[in-house]
Structure formats: C-alpha cells, structure tokens
Design a protein around this motif. Sequence first.
Motif, PDB file in Angstrom:
ATOM      1  N   LYS A   1       0.850  -1.191   0.000  1.00  0.00           N
ATOM      2  CA  LYS A   1       0.000   0.000   0.000  1.00  0.00           C
ATOM      3  C   LYS A   1       0.888   1.244   0.000  1.00  0.00           C
ATOM      4  CE  LYS A   1      -3.578  -2.675   0.534  1.00  0.00           C
ATOM      5  NZ  LYS A   1      -4.484  -2.955  -0.619  1.00  0.00           N
ATOM      6  N   PRO A   2       0.395   2.361  -0.553  1.00  0.00           N
ATOM      7  CA  PRO A   2       1.211   3.583  -0.588  1.00  0.00           C
ATOM      8  C   PRO A   2       1.434   4.157   0.802  1.00  0.00           C
ATOM      9  CG  PRO A   2      -1.014   4.014  -1.382  1.00  0.00           C
ATOM     10  CD  PRO A   2      -0.901   2.527  -1.233  1.00  0.00           C
ATOM     11  N   GLY A   3       2.557   4.824   0.982  1.00  0.00           N
ATOM     12  CA  GLY A   3       2.879   5.447   2.260  1.00  0.00           C
ATOM     13  C   GLY A   3       2.234   6.816   2.390  1.00  0.00           C
ATOM     14  N   ASN A   4       2.457   7.427   3.561  1.00  0.00           N
ATOM     15  CA  ASN A   4       1.827   8.728   3.834  1.00  0.00           C
ATOM     16  C   ASN A   4       2.817   9.886   3.853  1.00  0.00           C
ATOM     17  OD1 ASN A   4       3.179   8.383   6.264  1.00  0.00           O
ATOM     18  ND2 ASN A   4       1.335   7.817   7.417  1.00  0.00           N
TER      19      ASN A   4
ATOM     20  N   SER B   1       3.368  -2.703   3.979  1.00  0.00           N
ATOM     21  CA  SER B   1       2.791  -4.005   3.642  1.00  0.00           C
ATOM     22  C   SER B   1       2.851  -4.897   4.871  1.00  0.00           C
ATOM     23  CB  SER B   1       3.575  -4.664   2.500  1.00  0.00           C
ATOM     24  OG  SER B   1       3.109  -5.987   2.261  1.00  0.00           O
TER      25      SER B   1
ATOM     26  N   HIS C   1       7.258   5.685   2.121  1.00  0.00           N
ATOM     27  CA  HIS C   1       6.977   5.452   0.711  1.00  0.00           C
ATOM     28  C   HIS C   1       5.914   4.372   0.487  1.00  0.00           C
ATOM     29  CE1 HIS C   1       7.822   5.291  -3.576  1.00  0.00           C
ATOM     30  NE2 HIS C   1       8.043   3.995  -3.507  1.00  0.00           N
ATOM     31  N   ALA C   2       5.935   3.309   1.328  1.00  0.00           N
ATOM     32  CA  ALA C   2       4.992   2.198   1.154  1.00  0.00           C
ATOM     33  C   ALA C   2       4.939   1.385   2.433  1.00  0.00           C
ATOM     34  CB  ALA C   2       5.399   1.317  -0.029  1.00  0.00           C
TER      35      ALA C   2
END
Length: 217
Positions: A15-18, A79, A76-77
């Motif tokens: 999943k994308p990071g914040n 999981s 960045h991501a």
Amino acid sequence: MFKEWRRRRAVQRVKPGNGRALKRFRWWQLPFRALFYLRLTYDDGRQTVYAVDVKRGQNQSSGEVKAHLFLDGRHHARSRLPAAFPVPGGTVEVKMSAFGLKRCHYVTAEGAEHPLVPDRHSAEGRRAHLDRAHPGLSRWIGLLSVIVLAISLFLLISQLIGTLTQVEPVARSIGTFTSPVDLPAWLNTAVGLGAVVASTERALRLRYNWLLDGGAG
C-alpha cells in the motif's frame, strides 16, 4: 514458479505510504524494532536510500506485523509480512520468524540477492559490528548457536517419538521407544530457553533454517 507466485502475491499487498519522516533509532527500541537500509546508485551517479522499518514482537497470524518502506527518509509504502516492495532494479523482500527477521534482502531482476545493511544502533547492527570487529568471537558465537539448536532438536524429536510410541496401537505395531536422555524439568526448561536465545542470535544475522530455528519455535 511457486516462489514467483508468492512474490507476486506479496507485491499485491503493498500500500502507498503517507510521506511521514523516518524516525531515528533509539536505544530503548532494541528489543522491538528492526531498521535496515538499501542504497541504490543509478547510471547517472544519482543515489537514493531506501529504509525498511519493522516492529518485532507482534502477532503475525493476525496481520498486525507490517514492514514500512521509506525513500530518502519519507514513508513510501507499507505491507503486512511477508512483504515484497518493488524498487528500481528488483524487489526488497522482508520475512519474519518467531525470533526476528529471517529475510530482508534486495533481489535483483536477474535473481541476485543482497542483504540490506542494518542501522548501526539496532540489535542487528550491533551484531554486525561484533562480526566486523571480532570475527573469531563472532564465528564461535554462531557455532554455539547451531550446537544449542541441534541439541534442542534432538531432545524434542526423542521426546516426541517416546510419547507417540506410548499410544497403544502404535506400541503394538512398532513397539515402544524410550529416549536415551531423561532430563529433569529444570534442565529441559534451560535447554528450551537456550534454544530461544540461539535462534534470536541467528535472526540478528538474518540466518534461518526451517528445521533448526523452526523447531525452536
């Protein structure tokens, strides 16, 4: 083929990071946090730094354990484990055992594997420093870990066989088996604790064997 299928499944979980900033490693996080780095250099000389941040000691079966990927200090991501993060030129694979990380590697598109570099303040980083500063002592510690796990595995198998052959149908079929080693309860406990310590030491070096370390769990 099965390995590639599992890798694709892991990539789909990313999943994308914040965008939050990567926090420094603090000494009190030694038992709970693992932090590794990957530095990539491109043809034009430009460099990027990836960081993998994992909190240990959580229930993997519930999906609580997640790996977080940072790019140049920014989230960045993410999981849940096992994780496979696509990065330029390959994939960063992260897997955990009951005792710590068993895999945190950069796998190139050609199939070459390179372990990531642990943060120097982390438990993994301190173990790596011991290996560089005192290679002889490090080898002896690693050998002792294997010996302790082998003894623990032998005792476990002996006790399991002895218990199984006490079952009447099994005893009638193949007879009974008595373990050649009969340890008092306190010594059995000590061997079990030693196995946990040995597997934890191996996890600090990203060493894992399904029979030795899996049996200790």
